[in-house]
Design a protein around this motif. Sequence first.
Motif, PDB file in Angstrom:
ATOM      1  N   ARG A  15    -121.874  15.511 -13.896  1.00  0.00           N
ATOM      2  CA  ARG A  15    -123.299  15.749 -14.057  1.00  0.00           C
ATOM      3  C   ARG A  15    -124.047  14.438 -13.938  1.00  0.00           C
ATOM      4  O   ARG A  15    -123.474  13.366 -14.080  1.00  0.00           O
ATOM      5  CB  ARG A  15    -123.587  16.409 -15.408  1.00  0.00           C
ATOM      6  CG  ARG A  15    -122.759  17.681 -15.598  1.00  0.00           C
ATOM      7  CD  ARG A  15    -122.991  18.294 -16.940  1.00  0.00           C
ATOM      8  NE  ARG A  15    -122.097  19.442 -17.111  1.00  0.00           N
ATOM      9  CZ  ARG A  15    -122.060  20.196 -18.189  1.00  0.00           C
ATOM     10  NH1 ARG A  15    -122.855  19.947 -19.194  1.00  0.00           N
ATOM     11  NH2 ARG A  15    -121.232  21.206 -18.272  1.00  0.00           N
ATOM     12  N   PHE A  16    -125.349  14.530 -13.698  1.00  0.00           N
ATOM     13  CA  PHE A  16    -126.140  13.334 -13.437  1.00  0.00           C
ATOM     14  C   PHE A  16    -127.373  13.308 -14.325  1.00  0.00           C
ATOM     15  O   PHE A  16    -127.772  14.313 -14.895  1.00  0.00           O
ATOM     16  CB  PHE A  16    -126.560  13.290 -11.961  1.00  0.00           C
ATOM     17  CG  PHE A  16    -125.395  13.311 -11.022  1.00  0.00           C
ATOM     18  CD1 PHE A  16    -124.799  12.130 -10.617  1.00  0.00           C
ATOM     19  CD2 PHE A  16    -124.863  14.509 -10.575  1.00  0.00           C
ATOM     20  CE1 PHE A  16    -123.708  12.145  -9.772  1.00  0.00           C
ATOM     21  CE2 PHE A  16    -123.771  14.530  -9.723  1.00  0.00           C
ATOM     22  CZ  PHE A  16    -123.191  13.345  -9.322  1.00  0.00           C
ATOM     23  N   ILE A  17    -127.989  12.143 -14.425  1.00  0.00           N
ATOM     24  CA  ILE A  17    -129.167  11.980 -15.279  1.00  0.00           C
ATOM     25  C   ILE A  17    -130.314  11.383 -14.483  1.00  0.00           C
ATOM     26  O   ILE A  17    -130.101  10.564 -13.599  1.00  0.00           O
ATOM     27  CB  ILE A  17    -128.851  11.073 -16.485  1.00  0.00           C
ATOM     28  CG1 ILE A  17    -130.052  11.000 -17.418  1.00  0.00           C
ATOM     29  CG2 ILE A  17    -128.475   9.672 -16.071  1.00  0.00           C
ATOM     30  CD1 ILE A  17    -129.749  10.348 -18.746  1.00  0.00           C
ATOM     31  N   LEU A  49    -123.698   2.508 -18.757  1.00  0.00           N
ATOM     32  CA  LEU A  49    -124.626   1.547 -18.157  1.00  0.00           C
ATOM     33  C   LEU A  49    -124.624   1.650 -16.637  1.00  0.00           C
ATOM     34  O   LEU A  49    -125.680   1.621 -15.993  1.00  0.00           O
ATOM     35  CB  LEU A  49    -124.251   0.123 -18.574  1.00  0.00           C
ATOM     36  CG  LEU A  49    -124.264  -0.201 -20.067  1.00  0.00           C
ATOM     37  CD1 LEU A  49    -123.936  -1.670 -20.286  1.00  0.00           C
ATOM     38  CD2 LEU A  49    -125.605   0.135 -20.681  1.00  0.00           C
ATOM     39  N   LEU A  50    -123.435   1.771 -16.064  1.00  0.00           N
ATOM     40  CA  LEU A  50    -123.321   1.855 -14.610  1.00  0.00           C
ATOM     41  C   LEU A  50    -123.986   3.122 -14.079  1.00  0.00           C
ATOM     42  O   LEU A  50    -124.727   3.084 -13.090  1.00  0.00           O
ATOM     43  CB  LEU A  50    -121.841   1.824 -14.210  1.00  0.00           C
ATOM     44  CG  LEU A  50    -121.530   1.926 -12.717  1.00  0.00           C
ATOM     45  CD1 LEU A  50    -122.156   0.770 -11.950  1.00  0.00           C
ATOM     46  CD2 LEU A  50    -120.016   1.952 -12.498  1.00  0.00           C
ATOM     47  N   SER A  51    -123.754   4.230 -14.734  1.00  0.00           N
ATOM     48  CA  SER A  51    -124.293   5.503 -14.265  1.00  0.00           C
ATOM     49  C   SER A  51    -125.805   5.581 -14.404  1.00  0.00           C
ATOM     50  O   SER A  51    -126.464   6.318 -13.680  1.00  0.00           O
ATOM     51  CB  SER A  51    -123.644   6.662 -15.029  1.00  0.00           C
ATOM     52  OG  SER A  51    -122.247   6.662 -14.837  1.00  0.00           O
ATOM     53  N   LEU A  52    -126.364   4.812 -15.340  1.00  0.00           N
ATOM     54  CA  LEU A  52    -127.812   4.784 -15.519  1.00  0.00           C
ATOM     55  C   LEU A  52    -128.478   3.705 -14.665  1.00  0.00           C
ATOM     56  O   LEU A  52    -129.656   3.402 -14.846  1.00  0.00           O
ATOM     57  CB  LEU A  52    -128.158   4.550 -16.993  1.00  0.00           C
ATOM     58  CG  LEU A  52    -127.819   5.684 -17.953  1.00  0.00           C
ATOM     59  CD1 LEU A  52    -128.125   5.276 -19.379  1.00  0.00           C
ATOM     60  CD2 LEU A  52    -128.568   6.950 -17.599  1.00  0.00           C
ATOM     61  N   SER A 257    -122.756  17.445 -22.042  1.00  0.00           N
ATOM     62  CA  SER A 257    -122.033  16.198 -21.855  1.00  0.00           C
ATOM     63  C   SER A 257    -122.414  15.248 -22.995  1.00  0.00           C
ATOM     64  O   SER A 257    -123.232  15.576 -23.851  1.00  0.00           O
ATOM     65  CB  SER A 257    -122.383  15.589 -20.501  1.00  0.00           C
ATOM     66  OG  SER A 257    -123.780  15.438 -20.400  1.00  0.00           O
ATOM     67  N   LEU A 258    -121.820  14.057 -23.004  1.00  0.00           N
ATOM     68  CA  LEU A 258    -122.043  13.126 -24.111  1.00  0.00           C
ATOM     69  C   LEU A 258    -123.523  12.789 -24.291  1.00  0.00           C
ATOM     70  O   LEU A 258    -124.079  12.920 -25.384  1.00  0.00           O
ATOM     71  CB  LEU A 258    -121.233  11.845 -23.880  1.00  0.00           C
ATOM     72  CG  LEU A 258    -121.505  10.705 -24.864  1.00  0.00           C
ATOM     73  CD1 LEU A 258    -121.232  11.148 -26.297  1.00  0.00           C
ATOM     74  CD2 LEU A 258    -120.678   9.481 -24.502  1.00  0.00           C
ATOM     75  N   LEU A 259    -124.186  12.355 -23.214  1.00  0.00           N
ATOM     76  CA  LEU A 259    -125.585  11.977 -23.354  1.00  0.00           C
ATOM     77  C   LEU A 259    -126.481  13.194 -23.556  1.00  0.00           C
ATOM     78  O   LEU A 259    -127.573  13.078 -24.116  1.00  0.00           O
ATOM     79  CB  LEU A 259    -126.047  11.166 -22.147  1.00  0.00           C
ATOM     80  CG  LEU A 259    -125.471   9.751 -22.057  1.00  0.00           C
ATOM     81  CD1 LEU A 259    -126.192   8.945 -20.989  1.00  0.00           C
ATOM     82  CD2 LEU A 259    -125.543   9.023 -23.377  1.00  0.00           C
TER      83      LEU A 259
END
Length: 449
Positions: A15-17, A49-52, A257-259
Amino acid sequence: MPTDRQTGPYARFNRFIFVSPMSVKKPTISVVFIGHVDAGKSTLSGRVLLSLNLVDSRLLEKYKEESRSLNRESWYLSWLTDTSPIEREKGKTLETCSTILDLPHNRVNLLDTPGHKLYLTDMIRGANQADVAVLVISARKGEFEAGFERSGQTREHVILAKAGGVKHCICVINKMDQRNFEATYFKEIVGKLDVFLRKIFKKVMYVPVSGYEGINVLYENEFDGRADDQHSSACNVTGDNYNDINEHEDDWYRGDSLLGMLDKIRVERPFGGTMLTILDKSKNVLQVKIEEGMVKKNDELFALPGGYKVSINAILDDEDVEIEDARAGDIVKIRVNTDTLEIGNALAHAMETCTDTFTCQLNVLDCKGVLSVGYKAVLHLKMNSLSVKVLGLQIKKGEKVYKTEYVRKGEKALGKVKIDKKAYIRVGDCFAVRDEDITVAIGVVRKVL
């Protein structure tokens, strides 16, 4: 061309943010990553951090090359938070790292703490700043057992987080890619953990992730009503419903998901005079957590203990931009007119009484023999580590209360204690008592004397 992670067996977890603008005022929550050494806390932090998109691409490539040259290719993500040479050499977090994340509904102050028992004091300080604990558990064969057994740090980290005042707990079952995201193993590990965690927290949510692969860490949010409605209907896994998981279904996990979980958490803040805990200081610029109320530029506050006045010359956000005010939950920098403040001092709008003696509810977890009147140890309260002496003990049997000279492991008592110097202590403050490398007891302040 889609990648294997977008179309293969992990696609259901991917999943993405989309991060909302920071100009929107949102509540701030402090989140601490805790867990046994090598559970993957720093790798998970680095993946977030990388995904954001909070990592410069050139820096990322540099870390990848350096880790590859050391035959430690999987370490590059942890290096995004473990920045000191000694941390990289040892492959272990030695001090707490803080990072600000901006989510659609919450701003998150993310704290990555050490997992090794030699650095437990730093973990305690990180936990004492937090509203939410993310317990990271390794699903790799043998690592869960090593962390959860008596000599591991999993149990002690959870107890210390609770003693530090943490109210919410999310349990991340990490490295699930090592188990091919098997539902059977997830259910097995949740079943073992929940028996213990339910004794500490009223409710714990469980989420399967792979920090290294970036699976089930982030979430999708289109910032419209339909996306929010769909997001809010997720069926999160708790100790009450984990047995309902059908391990024969490909999409067996249907929770956040976590976030996604972190973005939904709401923390109740107390009302009253502003009180700040000093976390760090340099050239009269202090990093502080606002625990109550609000502080503004040019406010006159009282430093505790001591009682002398302190002027707030400026308030800065995490990007060092000057702002007019900060509110409960925010972690900001303030520029003051004095260099005499120390880590652990408090600041308040009104002059408050400080004390060195109080009564408390004690829950004895472990001790060498018995915990007796006259016993001396170290008390961890907020950012303070103080020498403490037990002055008196009482136990309750039925409806009657009796004085006693000692209590044993597993017993509860009402204690009267004295610390080595005066501090700003309030009824309801949580603390931990440690002796050498053992967490002897956790407690709650009942009356300030």
